[in-house]
Design an enzyme around this catalytic site. Structure first.
Site, short mmCIF file in Angstrom:
data_model
loop_
_atom_site.label_atom_id
_atom_site.label_comp_id
_atom_site.label_asym_id
_atom_site.label_seq_id
_atom_site.Cartn_x
_atom_site.Cartn_y
_atom_site.Cartn_z
N CYS A 1 1.24 -4.39 0.06
CA CYS A 1 1.97 -4.37 1.68
C CYS A 1 0.53 -3.40 0.75
O CYS A 1 0.39 -2.01 0.15
CB CYS A 1 3.35 -3.00 0.64
N THR B 1 6.31 5.26 -0.84
CA THR B 1 6.27 3.77 -0.64
C THR B 1 7.07 3.00 -0.85
O THR B 1 8.76 2.71 -1.11
CB THR B 1 5.26 3.30 -1.31
N THR C 1 1.46 0.32 -0.72
CA THR C 1 1.73 0.21 -2.03
C THR C 1 1.05 0.18 -3.11
O THR C 1 -0.11 -0.84 -2.72
CB THR C 1 2.97 -1.11 -2.41
N GLY D 1 2.38 -4.23 -4.09
CA GLY D 1 1.18 -4.12 -3.87
C GLY D 1 -0.31 -4.51 -3.57
O GLY D 1 -0.64 -3.97 -3.41
#
Length: 180
Positions: free
Chosen positions: A168, A7, A171, A165
């Site tokens: 996404c 990621t 992530t 995070g």
């Protein structure tokens, strides 16, 4: 077995400090998280260089080893090692198949290295790669610009990954931050 997404990596030079952060998620295809705690940021060359990868995990290990070999060959000269690695990566038929990107940095230089032969040094001391890279880059630029006196490089790196995070799906919040 499907494609693995490994990621987001974010790196920053800020007020004489440098830090690199990466999340821990590895996703197979678009549906299954296979690992939450992958370590995608490493110290190399006796702890004087940071390297982080986004892309295929197996390919990234090959590239870490190759880059560390170039660092040894060129006595820690980050720019020379990155350029020579990019030339080898682009010029070798087998290596061209590797699907990953690297950010490498020392206390003075930060570079993006890709298999297409790109070796790019950012103008603003910030780089981000991977599926959450655009989110982390935007967050990092805003944090550096508007909170630069109050935040360390480590804090900017961690906060940028946390924001990525939140947005996404590839992530997560298992963030590793390394500093030099």
């Amino acid at each position: 077995m499907g494609n693995f997404h490994a990621t987001t990596i974010f790196a920053v030079h800020h007020n004489g400090e440098c830090a690199m952060a990466g999340d821990g998620q590895v996703t197979m295809g678009n549906a299954v998280v296979m690992k939450h705690t992958a370590r995608k940021v490493r110290k190399l060359f006796q702890g004087k260089v940071l390297a982080g990868f986004a892309g295929s995990v197996a390919d990234a290990f090959t590239l870490f080893e190759m880059f560390e070999g170039k660092l040894e060959e060129y006595n820690g000269n980050l720019q020379r090692a990155a350029v020579e690695m990019a030339k080898q990566w682009r010029g070798d038929k087998m290596l061209r198949q590797l699907e990953a990107m690297l950010i490498v940095m020392d206390k003075t230089t930060m570079l993006l290295v890709s298999g297409t032969g790109e070796v790019i040094e950012p103008d603003d001391g910030i780089l981000a790669i991977g599926s959450g890279g655009h989110y982390a880059l935007a967050a990092g630029r805003a944090l550096k610009q508007h909170a630069s006196e109050h935040l360390t490089a480590k804090q900017i790196a961690k906060a940028s990954l946390e924001i990525a995070g939140d947005i996404c799906v590839y992530t997560n919040h298992n963030i590793i931050v390394e500093e030099l």
